[in-house]
Design a protein around this motif. Sequence first.
Motif, PDB file in Angstrom:
ATOM      1  N   PRO A  49     -50.081  -7.312  32.659  1.00  0.00           N
ATOM      2  CA  PRO A  49     -50.461  -7.966  33.915  1.00  0.00           C
ATOM      3  C   PRO A  49     -49.850  -7.201  35.085  1.00  0.00           C
ATOM      4  N   MET A  50     -50.516  -7.196  36.213  1.00  0.00           N
ATOM      5  CA  MET A  50     -50.028  -6.423  37.345  1.00  0.00           C
ATOM      6  C   MET A  50     -48.743  -7.006  37.914  1.00  0.00           C
ATOM      7  N   VAL A  51     -48.582  -8.341  37.850  1.00  0.00           N
ATOM      8  CA  VAL A  51     -47.400  -9.011  38.377  1.00  0.00           C
ATOM      9  C   VAL A  51     -46.944 -10.067  37.372  1.00  0.00           C
ATOM     10  N   MET A  52     -45.651 -10.262  37.262  1.00  0.00           N
ATOM     11  CA  MET A  52     -45.103 -11.279  36.368  1.00  0.00           C
ATOM     12  C   MET A  52     -45.521 -12.671  36.838  1.00  0.00           C
ATOM     13  N   ALA A  53     -46.108 -13.451  35.950  1.00  0.00           N
ATOM     14  CA  ALA A  53     -46.592 -14.793  36.288  1.00  0.00           C
ATOM     15  C   ALA A  53     -45.445 -15.794  36.359  1.00  0.00           C
ATOM     16  N   GLN A  54     -45.709 -16.925  37.055  1.00  0.00           N
ATOM     17  CA  GLN A  54     -44.695 -17.949  37.232  1.00  0.00           C
ATOM     18  C   GLN A  54     -44.233 -18.532  35.905  1.00  0.00           C
ATOM     19  N   VAL A  57     -41.668 -16.204  34.613  1.00  0.00           N
ATOM     20  CA  VAL A  57     -40.429 -16.366  35.381  1.00  0.00           C
ATOM     21  C   VAL A  57     -39.649 -17.576  34.881  1.00  0.00           C
ATOM     22  N   ASP A  58     -40.326 -18.694  34.715  1.00  0.00           N
ATOM     23  CA  ASP A  58     -39.652 -19.916  34.251  1.00  0.00           C
ATOM     24  C   ASP A  58     -39.019 -19.699  32.881  1.00  0.00           C
ATOM     25  N   ALA A  59     -39.731 -19.000  32.010  1.00  0.00           N
ATOM     26  CA  ALA A  59     -39.201 -18.745  30.666  1.00  0.00           C
ATOM     27  C   ALA A  59     -38.012 -17.786  30.719  1.00  0.00           C
ATOM     28  N   VAL A  60     -38.086 -16.778  31.581  1.00  0.00           N
ATOM     29  CA  VAL A  60     -36.966 -15.843  31.744  1.00  0.00           C
ATOM     30  C   VAL A  60     -35.706 -16.601  32.125  1.00  0.00           C
ATOM     31  N   PHE A 279     -27.859  -4.982  27.943  1.00  0.00           N
ATOM     32  CA  PHE A 279     -29.016  -5.335  28.763  1.00  0.00           C
ATOM     33  C   PHE A 279     -30.307  -5.160  27.979  1.00  0.00           C
ATOM     34  N   ALA A 280     -31.345  -5.814  28.491  1.00  0.00           N
ATOM     35  CA  ALA A 280     -32.684  -5.684  27.933  1.00  0.00           C
ATOM     36  C   ALA A 280     -33.680  -5.656  29.084  1.00  0.00           C
ATOM     37  N   VAL A 281     -34.879  -5.186  28.780  1.00  0.00           N
ATOM     38  CA  VAL A 281     -35.984  -5.164  29.738  1.00  0.00           C
ATOM     39  C   VAL A 281     -36.918  -6.317  29.427  1.00  0.00           C
ATOM     40  N   ILE A 282     -37.447  -6.962  30.464  1.00  0.00           N
ATOM     41  CA  ILE A 282     -38.496  -7.962  30.271  1.00  0.00           C
ATOM     42  C   ILE A 282     -39.707  -7.537  31.085  1.00  0.00           C
ATOM     43  N   GLU A 283     -40.841  -7.352  30.407  1.00  0.00           N
ATOM     44  CA  GLU A 283     -42.061  -6.848  31.030  1.00  0.00           C
ATOM     45  C   GLU A 283     -42.826  -7.964  31.752  1.00  0.00           C
ATOM     46  N   THR A 284     -43.851  -7.583  32.496  1.00  0.00           N
ATOM     47  CA  THR A 284     -44.613  -8.571  33.268  1.00  0.00           C
ATOM     48  C   THR A 284     -45.256  -9.629  32.382  1.00  0.00           C
ATOM     49  N   ASN A 285     -45.579  -9.292  31.140  1.00  0.00           N
ATOM     50  CA  ASN A 285     -46.191 -10.279  30.237  1.00  0.00           C
ATOM     51  C   ASN A 285     -45.156 -11.067  29.448  1.00  0.00           C
ATOM     52  N   GLY A 286     -43.861 -10.814  29.736  1.00  0.00           N
ATOM     53  CA  GLY A 286     -42.790 -11.513  29.033  1.00  0.00           C
ATOM     54  C   GLY A 286     -42.229 -10.751  27.855  1.00  0.00           C
ATOM     55  N   GLY A 287     -42.772  -9.591  27.538  1.00  0.00           N
ATOM     56  CA  GLY A 287     -42.257  -8.805  26.431  1.00  0.00           C
ATOM     57  C   GLY A 287     -40.788  -8.468  26.623  1.00  0.00           C
ATOM     58  N   ILE A 308     -40.586 -13.422  25.766  1.00  0.00           N
ATOM     59  CA  ILE A 308     -39.751 -14.476  26.318  1.00  0.00           C
ATOM     60  C   ILE A 308     -40.416 -15.850  26.220  1.00  0.00           C
ATOM     61  N   LEU A 309     -41.742 -15.887  26.100  1.00  0.00           N
ATOM     62  CA  LEU A 309     -42.459 -17.152  25.987  1.00  0.00           C
ATOM     63  C   LEU A 309     -42.329 -17.770  24.600  1.00  0.00           C
ATOM     64  N   THR A 310     -42.050 -16.948  23.608  1.00  0.00           N
ATOM     65  CA  THR A 310     -42.044 -17.436  22.222  1.00  0.00           C
ATOM     66  C   THR A 310     -40.759 -17.130  21.458  1.00  0.00           C
ATOM     67  N   HIS A 311     -39.859 -16.350  22.056  1.00  0.00           N
ATOM     68  CA  HIS A 311     -38.630 -15.960  21.361  1.00  0.00           C
ATOM     69  C   HIS A 311     -37.407 -16.252  22.216  1.00  0.00           C
ATOM     70  N   ASP A 312     -36.260 -16.334  21.550  1.00  0.00           N
ATOM     71  CA  ASP A 312     -34.981 -16.426  22.241  1.00  0.00           C
ATOM     72  C   ASP A 312     -34.398 -15.030  22.429  1.00  0.00           C
ATOM     73  N   ILE A 313     -33.485 -14.898  23.386  1.00  0.00           N
ATOM     74  CA  ILE A 313     -32.841 -13.608  23.622  1.00  0.00           C
ATOM     75  C   ILE A 313     -32.110 -13.117  22.374  1.00  0.00           C
ATOM     76  N   ASP A 314     -31.491 -14.037  21.648  1.00  0.00           N
ATOM     77  CA  ASP A 314     -30.744 -13.637  20.446  1.00  0.00           C
ATOM     78  C   ASP A 314     -31.618 -12.954  19.403  1.00  0.00           C
ATOM     79  N   ASP A 315     -32.922 -13.112  19.489  1.00  0.00           N
ATOM     80  CA  ASP A 315     -33.804 -12.476  18.512  1.00  0.00           C
ATOM     81  C   ASP A 315     -33.760 -10.950  18.598  1.00  0.00           C
ATOM     82  N   VAL A 316     -33.256 -10.397  19.702  1.00  0.00           N
ATOM     83  CA  VAL A 316     -33.182  -8.925  19.802  1.00  0.00           C
ATOM     84  C   VAL A 316     -32.276  -8.350  18.725  1.00  0.00           C
ATOM     85  N   TYR A 317     -31.265  -9.116  18.297  1.00  0.00           N
ATOM     86  CA  TYR A 317     -30.307  -8.578  17.344  1.00  0.00           C
ATOM     87  C   TYR A 317     -30.917  -8.320  15.963  1.00  0.00           C
TER      88      TYR A 317
END
Length: 403
Positions: A49-54, A57-60, A279-287, A308-317
């Motif tokens: 997506p061209m811009v991160m949707a609301q 943002v809420d999920a972040v 640190f981690a990166v979060i993309e416009t689609n929540g990736g 970010i819409l379907t996973h927790d941050i801890d899942d990166v590990y």
Amino acid sequence: MTQTLEKEVAKTNLLPLSAFVLKIASRCNLNCSYCYMYNLLDKTYKDQPMVMAQVVVDAVIAKTKKHALDHGLTRIDYIFHGGEPLLAGEEFFRYFVATANSAMLPEITPVFALQTNATLLNEKWLELFEDLSICIGVSLDGDKETNDANRVDHQGKGSYDKVASALKLIQSRPKTLQNWCGILTVINVNSDAVNTYEHFRELSVGAVDLRLPDATHDNPPPEIGSGATPYADWLIPIFDKWFQNPDSDFQIRLFENVIGLVFGSQRTTEDVGGKMSNFAVIETNGGIEPPGALKACEEGLTKVGLNILTHDIDDVYSIPLFATFLSGADNLCATCKSCPVVSVCGAGKFAHRYSSERKFDNPSVYCEDLKKLITHIQRKTVEALPSGLRSQMRLTPLIQVEE
């Protein structure tokens, strides 16, 4: 790196993530030739997506708050990035900051920063960033000729004049200067190093972060080869001039970080140090992704299946690539582990170790440059100490490198 080693890495006790690079806009009004987002190997931005949707943002905010509470963190850093983040629009920033402050304070302090190419900055933007307490960093590679060799728009027109005007505007606003992060520069070894340094001094930018261009063993910088060290040779004259004329009002973060690490600092950055990353990166689609510079390695490498819409941050590990990155110097190749400067360089930037054959089980493609620069800085700083203190500390050269 072997699959076995990657599985072992994934089980280690990694740091909680306290910083998030938010790709809030996936397009840019510039077309910089070296950009890992658009002009190297990865083209996945086209599917973003061209811009991160609301809703993202809420999920972040919700998921990063949960992560902070679960790990006892009292501060989270959000770095607005792109593309060009100003393309997200003023209301995006108002909503994000208001929502984060409301959700997190007082248990957790959200801190906001922005990296921009500055071509769109004006009084209205700066007023907004002052109101929202957003720290501003600007990308500029040097004087007009140097900067405009690579930092051009989609019509091939250079960006220097607009950025220089924006810097004057920033410097005219004392409140903006309170939240000024400095200049980010990608090194151009075809430019005059000392002239670049002097130009930044003339611009009164306060702080400069000198970055090596993103490159890999499959696609090395064209200047490197046959033992050449063009990046160290470019950086060393700047270091000497900077070190001989100390000025607390002008910081060069790469040099300050190397000096600290030489004398035992535990501070690490993405470029040097090699301690565990956070640190981690979060993309416009929540990736949720590892560092964006990995887009210089191969198509789709950063797409690890988390959102970010379907996973927790801890899942990166549980993701081997993520865990390998976060573990820092704990998982380096044999050459790096036996190197006397590894405690300082930490094998350099993660992406710069990549090859299609051995993945990240390599020294940095800038290995010889880093060795030469680090040993030069160590020698110069040790020589500047009183002889009695040098003897008391038993300081000796890390490695002998011919200069």
